[in-house]
Every structure is written in C-alpha cells, then in structure tokens.
Design an enzyme around this catalytic site. Structure first.
Site, short mmCIF file in Angstrom:
data_model
loop_
_atom_site.label_atom_id
_atom_site.label_comp_id
_atom_site.label_asym_id
_atom_site.label_seq_id
_atom_site.Cartn_x
_atom_site.Cartn_y
_atom_site.Cartn_z
CG ASP A 34 105.54 86.30 -26.86
OD1 ASP A 34 106.63 85.74 -27.04
OD2 ASP A 34 104.55 86.10 -27.58
CG ASN A 82 109.12 78.04 -24.08
OD1 ASN A 82 108.81 78.73 -23.12
ND2 ASN A 82 108.79 78.40 -25.33
C1 FPP Z 1 109.51 84.68 -24.52
O1 FPP Z 1 110.21 85.34 -25.56
C2 FPP Z 1 110.37 84.47 -23.35
C3 FPP Z 1 110.78 83.26 -22.85
C4 FPP Z 1 110.43 81.98 -23.48
C5 FPP Z 1 111.68 83.13 -21.68
C6 FPP Z 1 111.42 84.12 -20.58
C7 FPP Z 1 112.33 83.87 -19.44
C8 FPP Z 1 112.86 84.84 -18.66
C9 FPP Z 1 112.57 86.27 -18.83
C10 FPP Z 1 113.76 84.47 -17.51
C11 FPP Z 1 113.09 83.51 -16.57
C12 FPP Z 1 113.61 83.61 -15.20
C13 FPP Z 1 112.96 83.17 -14.08
C14 FPP Z 1 113.52 83.39 -12.74
C15 FPP Z 1 111.68 82.47 -14.12
P1 FPP Z 1 110.54 84.55 -26.91
O2 FPP Z 1 111.87 83.92 -26.78
O3 FPP Z 1 109.42 83.61 -27.21
O4 FPP Z 1 110.60 85.73 -27.94
P2 FPP Z 1 110.19 85.68 -29.49
O5 FPP Z 1 108.72 85.33 -29.54
O6 FPP Z 1 110.47 87.06 -29.97
O7 FPP Z 1 111.05 84.63 -30.12
#
Ligand code: FPP
Length: 248
Positions: A34, A82
């Site tokens: 996260d 998401n």
């Molecule tokens: C959470 O941070 C992260 C995600 C929703 C996406 C994570 C995905 C990857 C790291 C790449 C995936 C790749 C593979 C191969 C599975 P957020 O966007 O919710 O951050 P925030 O809470 O600060 O907005």
C-alpha cells in the site's frame, strides 16, 4: 553509498544476525503493498511513477524473501475495489503485470526456481491478460524454491462465496475447515503466519480473510516503494519475538 543507506546496511546485517534462523520463521508471508500513490505525490510525481517504483520494490522483495527462506509469498496487487480507479490508472497497473510476466523478469523468476500463481477472479481481465497470467503460471509451475501468489481482482469475501459455490456444486453437506481450504484460491499453500501492510494503514481490507485467522499482523508507516530488506528483516524479527513469547 550515502550515509542513510550505509546505516541501513549495518542495521540489516545486525538484524540478520539477531534472527534465529533455526527457530520459528514464517514460511508464508502475505503483503499488502500500500502507498504507491502517496509515495509518488510526496515527490510531485504522477501515481503511475509510484506503481512503477512499487513494481521494482516487489521484484526486490521477492528476491529478499527467497534469500530469507520464505516458501510462500502472497502479494495483494489488485483488489476487487481497484476497478473504481480511473481507467488510465487501472490500465497502467495491468500493463505492469504484462511487463512483469513477460520478458526478462519472468526468465529471472524461473531461473530462481520460483513458481508464480494468480489468485482471485482473473476472468474479469481481458483475454490477453489472462493468457499472460496463465502462461507465467504454466512456465513456472514445476518450480520448487518458492511460490509467489499475486492476488489480482481479489477480495476475501468473494473468495469465500466462490469456494462455497463449489462446495455446493460438489454436493458436500458436511466438511472440515481443512477440506474447505481446498476450495480456496490458495489451495495447497499453508495459511500465512505473517501479514505485512505498508503505508500506516492498519486494516485487513478483505485480504485472505479465511487464511489469516491466526496470522501475526505487522505494520509500517513506510510507503510500499520504500519497503526494504531492512523492513522485511524487522518484520521477521518481530514475528519471532512474538512467537517466542507464546505460552511462556
Ligand atoms: C497500492 O497503492 C498499490 C496498488 C493498488 C497496485 C500495486 C501493483 C503493483 C506494485 C504492480 C503489480 C504487478 C504484478 C506483476 C502483480 P495505492 O495506489 O493504493 O497507493 P495510495 O494508497 O497511496 O493511493
């Protein structure tokens, strides 16, 4: 190497020495990655830069877990919630998945004897995305060093309902918790003993609801792209301290 990285390297080395490698270690770690968006915002960068950095951290963490003898690693990469994000951001994350499971990275994963699985309802992704996921799982399917589960379009409640439907289809009227587990996406993996969540949030957010019944929870205020070997070892060390306290 700057002063901060030097200090971190020294702390990492000390933690590695402090961990009892013959004692209780989590064989399955689950991570809620996260804070990519906040990491980027703090640097004046677009959210996509946070996801890209998050993917690099994910790659390093897989390597660090392999070295720490973790046998199963489950990474929460994309929740059922998401999809509510702007289409552009969703497309960017899915494109990162394509990058990860094709080309050099998948070769590196395969050479490291790592098995990849995707857990969740992947039928919502496009045919080509499903195809690259299935291909990565097939190519690495016989590897025995470590299993990495990527939770994609995953939600714990949906997983339980999905399992329940299969139980009903099989006409089962009575079954044990162990039997029920064979219907979950994580079938064949032991339950995680340690759950890590970055970014200061302290919720499970539907992650592995059934499987985490007995898991230790570990939180850090660091955003996912800043997660490091040092933090992984700190989580393992704290886990071990908590386990040592059991019943004594
Ligand atoms: C959470 O941070 C992260 C995600 C929703 C996406 C994570 C995905 C990857 C790291 C790449 C995936 C790749 C593979 C191969 C599975 P957020 O966007 O919710 O951050 P925030 O809470 O600060 O907005």
């Amino acid at each position: 190497m700057n002063l901060r990285s030097l200090a971190d390297a020294i702390k990492t080395k000390k933690l590695k020495q402090a961990i009892d490698w013959n004692g209780a270690l989590p064989s399955h770690i689950a991570i809620m990655m996260d804070g990519n968006g906040r990491w980027a915002a703090r640097r004046g960068l677009p959210r996509s830069a946070g996801h890209y950095a998050g993917m690099q951290t994910m790659r390093e963490t897989i390597r660090n877990c392999l070295h720490a003898n973790v046998k199963y690693l489950t990474l929460y990469a994309f929740s059922t919630e998401n999809w509510k994000r702007p289409a552009e951001e969703v497309d960017y994350i899915i494109n990162l998945v394509h990058q990860f499971v094709t080309g050099n990275t998948i070769r590196e994963i395969n050479d490291s004897n790592i098995r990849i699985r995707f857990i969740g309802d992947i039928s919502r992704f496009s045919d080509s995305t499903q195809q690259v996921m299935k291909n990565a799982a097939a190519v690495t399917g016989a590897n025995t060093g470590m299993t990495v589960n990527f939770a994609m379009n995953y939600g714990g409640r949906s997983e339980i309902i999905h399992a329940l439907k299969s139980v009903i289809d099989d006409g089962k009227e009575d079954l044990t918790p162990d039997e029920f587990e064979t219907y979950l996406y994580t079938s064949g993996c032991p339950s995680p003993q340690l759950v890590i969540r970055t970014s200061g949030e302290k919720r499970l957010s539907g992650f592995l609801l059934w499987q985490c019944a007995q898991a230790e929870l570990w939180f850090t205020d660091e955003m996912w792209p800043s997660f490091s070997e040092l933090l992984l070892y700190r989580a393992i060390y704290d886990y071990q301290c908590r386990r040592r306290g059991f019943g004594s």
